[in-house]
Design an enzyme around this catalytic site. Structure first.
Site, PDB file in Angstrom:
ATOM      1  N   ASP A   1       0.794  -1.231   0.000  1.00  0.00           N
ATOM      2  CA  ASP A   1       0.000   0.000   0.000  1.00  0.00           C
ATOM      3  C   ASP A   1       0.825   1.279   0.000  1.00  0.00           C
ATOM      4  O   ASP A   1       0.358   2.335   0.396  1.00  0.00           O
ATOM      5  CB  ASP A   1      -0.898  -0.013   1.244  1.00  0.00           C
ATOM      6  CG  ASP A   1      -0.103  -0.215   2.515  1.00  0.00           C
ATOM      7  OD1 ASP A   1       1.115  -0.010   2.494  1.00  0.00           O
ATOM      8  OD2 ASP A   1      -0.705  -0.578   3.550  1.00  0.00           O
TER       9      ASP A   1
ATOM     10  N   GLU B   1      -0.992  -8.985  -1.168  1.00  0.00           N
ATOM     11  CA  GLU B   1      -1.522  -8.363   0.063  1.00  0.00           C
ATOM     12  C   GLU B   1      -2.691  -7.426  -0.297  1.00  0.00           C
ATOM     13  O   GLU B   1      -2.743  -6.252   0.086  1.00  0.00           O
ATOM     14  CB  GLU B   1      -0.443  -7.608   0.846  1.00  0.00           C
ATOM     15  CG  GLU B   1      -0.828  -7.371   2.305  1.00  0.00           C
ATOM     16  CD  GLU B   1       0.217  -6.576   3.081  1.00  0.00           C
ATOM     17  OE1 GLU B   1       1.097  -7.209   3.684  1.00  0.00           O
ATOM     18  OE2 GLU B   1       0.150  -5.322   3.077  1.00  0.00           O
TER      19      GLU B   1
ATOM     20  N   GLU C   1      -1.898   5.284   3.088  1.00  0.00           N
ATOM     21  CA  GLU C   1      -1.906   3.884   2.640  1.00  0.00           C
ATOM     22  C   GLU C   1      -3.301   3.346   2.330  1.00  0.00           C
ATOM     23  O   GLU C   1      -3.471   2.556   1.405  1.00  0.00           O
ATOM     24  CB  GLU C   1      -1.217   2.991   3.679  1.00  0.00           C
ATOM     25  CG  GLU C   1       0.290   3.200   3.811  1.00  0.00           C
ATOM     26  CD  GLU C   1       0.677   4.350   4.729  1.00  0.00           C
ATOM     27  OE1 GLU C   1      -0.232   5.047   5.264  1.00  0.00           O
ATOM     28  OE2 GLU C   1       1.887   4.572   4.923  1.00  0.00           O
TER      29      GLU C   1
ATOM     30  N   HIS D   1       6.510   4.790  12.524  1.00  0.00           N
ATOM     31  CA  HIS D   1       6.773   5.683  11.391  1.00  0.00           C
ATOM     32  C   HIS D   1       5.514   6.218  10.718  1.00  0.00           C
ATOM     33  O   HIS D   1       5.600   6.905   9.690  1.00  0.00           O
ATOM     34  CB  HIS D   1       7.595   4.939  10.328  1.00  0.00           C
ATOM     35  CG  HIS D   1       6.848   3.804   9.698  1.00  0.00           C
ATOM     36  ND1 HIS D   1       6.007   3.980   8.629  1.00  0.00           N
ATOM     37  CD2 HIS D   1       6.787   2.498  10.011  1.00  0.00           C
ATOM     38  CE1 HIS D   1       5.473   2.810   8.302  1.00  0.00           C
ATOM     39  NE2 HIS D   1       5.923   1.889   9.135  1.00  0.00           N
TER      40      HIS D   1
ATOM     41  N   ARG E   1       2.625   8.270   9.182  1.00  0.00           N
ATOM     42  CA  ARG E   1       2.486   9.708   8.911  1.00  0.00           C
ATOM     43  C   ARG E   1       1.401  10.349   9.762  1.00  0.00           C
ATOM     44  O   ARG E   1       1.531  11.494  10.181  1.00  0.00           O
ATOM     45  CB  ARG E   1       2.161   9.915   7.429  1.00  0.00           C
ATOM     46  CG  ARG E   1       3.383  10.022   6.548  1.00  0.00           C
ATOM     47  CD  ARG E   1       2.965  10.219   5.105  1.00  0.00           C
ATOM     48  NE  ARG E   1       4.011  10.818   4.310  1.00  0.00           N
ATOM     49  CZ  ARG E   1       5.127  10.204   3.921  1.00  0.00           C
ATOM     50  NH1 ARG E   1       5.364   8.964   4.273  1.00  0.00           N
ATOM     51  NH2 ARG E   1       6.018  10.836   3.181  1.00  0.00           N
TER      52      ARG E   1
ATOM     53  N   HIS F   1      13.334   4.716  12.604  1.00  0.00           N
ATOM     54  CA  HIS F   1      13.093   4.889  11.159  1.00  0.00           C
ATOM     55  C   HIS F   1      13.816   6.148  10.674  1.00  0.00           C
ATOM     56  O   HIS F   1      13.929   7.129  11.410  1.00  0.00           O
ATOM     57  CB  HIS F   1      11.576   5.018  10.953  1.00  0.00           C
ATOM     58  CG  HIS F   1      11.119   4.902   9.533  1.00  0.00           C
ATOM     59  ND1 HIS F   1      11.339   5.887   8.601  1.00  0.00           N
ATOM     60  CD2 HIS F   1      10.438   3.919   8.883  1.00  0.00           C
ATOM     61  CE1 HIS F   1      10.811   5.516   7.434  1.00  0.00           C
ATOM     62  NE2 HIS F   1      10.258   4.319   7.581  1.00  0.00           N
TER      63      HIS F   1
END
Ligand code: UD1
Ligand code: UDP
Length: 381
Positions: free
Chosen positions: A97, A119, A133, A215, A217, A248
């Site tokens: 994604d 997936e 995503e 991580h 957003r 990250h």
């Protein structure tokens, strides 16, 4: 012979597509497998390619520091378009994604090349969580010809959106294939864990370890400050517990983590660089508790029998909630402290989580995917 281009760009896509690439390469008389990386990630992608010994045929090398979604999308579409026009594959395979996935699927569609999506069908139903995503996978599904869903639920999500049943297949998640390969390698040859004392986990003997990754957003800003403040307070409350955090490389993660946690007074907080997959698997396996907002880690943890507190409000992976291995805690400081404290004080029970059943697969997802592609193209298996 069909030419299949596998296109990906980030760490989790590389981990989850490596077993598919290795499987496709077992059928050289049927498939000419080409690997194209956008390098949406650079260092974190290269770490995975090295471990699985995958050399991309084409590396678009697109990462720039702190890239915006729009800048990256524009560059990726142009670069993938040129790649597809040169390579002329019969099919494109994407996974997951990320922005690379959406750009590759859209560009393949513009070039009238069928897309296979690994997936497929994960949904939260909220286009802002995870952001971007959720919308990347919804749009990718619209552009896809063959959908490989990891679970029954993810296939149901696709059917509800009007996708033909016959175009969807339940395969399990290829992350379990990758994890089983990694566990075998780690068992035979325990890897070094860079940045920890003596580059290994020996000095933590007898102490509990809380492993942290993050991580997302939608957690940038207040969410990350709150997560870091919770970790700081937990480290003070439990001085004998070690908090290991491979941070990250996104500057929006690095900044709050270093500002709040990079302080000598927290000698039980270990901020380290992102780990290559084998050391990370070794660390997950040794950890007592995992605190994360990652998708992949939620899928891997049940195989290792680790309790996971997920620092998100919603998850597209409800199977873990049902099997009792994960619990949503969001980013509220007090909630993270309360739930992590409970697990720390009760770690023996938390480790009793049934670890033999993993709702995400049995390690044979790539085999199923390639068999379906062989059938799709009427090749004998
Ligand atoms: C991306 C994906 C996310 C996925 C995550 C896995 C999008 C929009 N986001 O998020 O879905 O869960 O990867 O980790 O597709 N950086 C480096 N080196 C690296 C990797 C990243 O320096 O190897 C830094 C760069 O400054 C880069 C920034 O991180 O600009 C952001 O990278 P990007 O791929 O845009 O987003 P992620 O947060 O990594
Ligand atoms: N991972 C890794 N090194 C690390 C942190 C994570 O190899 O330092 C692996 C982890 O085992 C999982 C994948 O990276 O397979 C998850 O990546 P990430 O959390 O970045 O992305 P997401 O799964 O959330 O998209």
């Amino acid at each position: 012979m069909k030419k299949i281009s596998v296109i990906f760009g980030t760490r989790p896509e590389a981990i989850k597509l490596a077993p598919v690439i290795l499987e496709l390469k077992k059928y050289p008389e049927s498939f000419d497998c080409k690997v194209c990386v956008t390098a949406q990630h650079r260092q974190m992608l290269d770490q995975v390619l090295e471990i699985f010994e995958i050399e991309p045929d084409v590396d678009l090398n697109l990462m720039v520091k702190d890239q915006t979604l729009t800048e990256f999308t524009a560059k990726a579409i142009s670069a993938i378009d040129k790649y597809l026009k040169d390579e002329k594959p019969d099919m494109v395979i994407v996974q997951g994604d990320t922005t690379t996935v959406f750009c590759a699927a859209l560009t393949a569609f513009y070039n009238k090349i069928p897309v296979a999506h690994v997936e497929a069908g994960l949904r939260t139903g909220n286009i802002y969580a995870p952001w971007p995503e959720e919308i990347n996978r919804v749009l990718t599904s619209k552009l896809t010809t063959i959908h490989f869903s990891p679970t029954k639920q993810s296939r149901i999500n696709l059917i509800k959106e009007g996708i033909n049943l016959t175009d969807t297949h339940i395969t399990g998640n290829t992350v379990i294939d990758a994890l089983l390969i990694a566990i075998e390698k780690v068992k035979n040859n325990p890897p070094e864990i860079p940045d920890l004392p003596d580059n290994n986990l020996d000095s933590f003997n007898g102490n509990q370890i809380v492993l942290i990754t993050g991580h997302r957003r939608e957690n940038f800003g207040i969410g990350f400050d709150s997560i870091c403040n919770a970790i700081a307070k937990l480290a003070e409350k439990f001085p004998e517990v070690h908090f290991i955090y491979p941070v990250h490389l996104n500057p929006n993660v690095q900044d709050p983590v270093n500002r709040i946690l990079n302080n000598k007074k927290y000698n039980n907080i270990h901020l380290i660089k992102p780990l290559a997959y084998l050391p990370f698997v070794a660390l997950m396996n040794r950890a007592d508790i995992i605190l994360t907002d990652s998708g992949g880690v939620q899928e891997e943890a049940p195989s290792l029998g680790k309790p996971v507190l997920v620092m998100r409000e919603v998850t597209e992976r409800p199977e873990g909630l049902l099997s009792g291995t994960i619990k949503l805690v969001g980013t509220d400081e007090e909630k993270i402290i309360t739930e992590t404290s409970k697990l720390i004080m009760n770690v023996k029970n938390s480790n009793d989580i049934p670890n033999k059943y993993n709702p995400y697969g049995d390690g044979k997802a790539s085999d199923r995917i390639v068999k379906i592609l062989l059938e799709h193209y009427h090749f004998d298996n």
